[in-house]
Design a protein around this motif. Structure first.
Motif: not given
Length: 130
Positions: A44-60
């Motif tokens: 498994d390769r974790v996609n931290l960048t996508e995760f961080y971008e999704a968290v930021l997008a969820a926060r607006g």
């Protein structure tokens, strides 16, 4: 126990899950929220960048508001400079975005440190014509 999500979480669901997993390292949080890919070798390769971008997008906060662009060519900057021959060129990107067509005419009005371009229509006389 593997409670990894198969499709990445977004929005409120992502924020809730990340809050629940706050005690875990960020890589584990991202993986359990579905932000990983499994390679051919089974690792498994974790996609931290996508995760961080999704968290930021969820926060607006939008990281890439223009992400739907195809990545080809230069982006318009809405800045031009005077060329050596004294001309200012307005590129096709700008004229297309304004809906202008070949042959459209403009009246130029000079102001103090600015230029007004006024589009002429067929029924509008130019200065000096009646």
């Amino acid at each position: 126990m593997t409670d990894n999500v198969t499709t990445p979480l977004t929005g409120k669901a992502l924020l809730q899950k990340a809050k629940e997993l706050n005690n875990l390292p960020k890589r584990e949080q991202a993986k359990k929220c579905g932000y990983f890919t499994r390679g051919k070798d089974g690792v498994d390769r974790v996609n931290l960048t996508e995760f961080y971008e999704a968290v930021l997008a969820a926060r607006g906060f939008a990281i890439n508001p223009e992400q739907n662009k195809d990545g080809r060519g230069r982006e318009p900057t809405f800045r031009v400079s005077v060329h050596k021959n004294g001309q200012i060129v307005i590129g096709s990107t700008y004229t297309r975005s304004m809906g202008l067509n070949e042959g459209d005419e403009f009246e130029i009005k000079l102001g103090y440190k600015h230029i007004h371009l006024i589009q002429l229509t067929n029924d509008q006389p130019e200065d000096g014509e009646e």
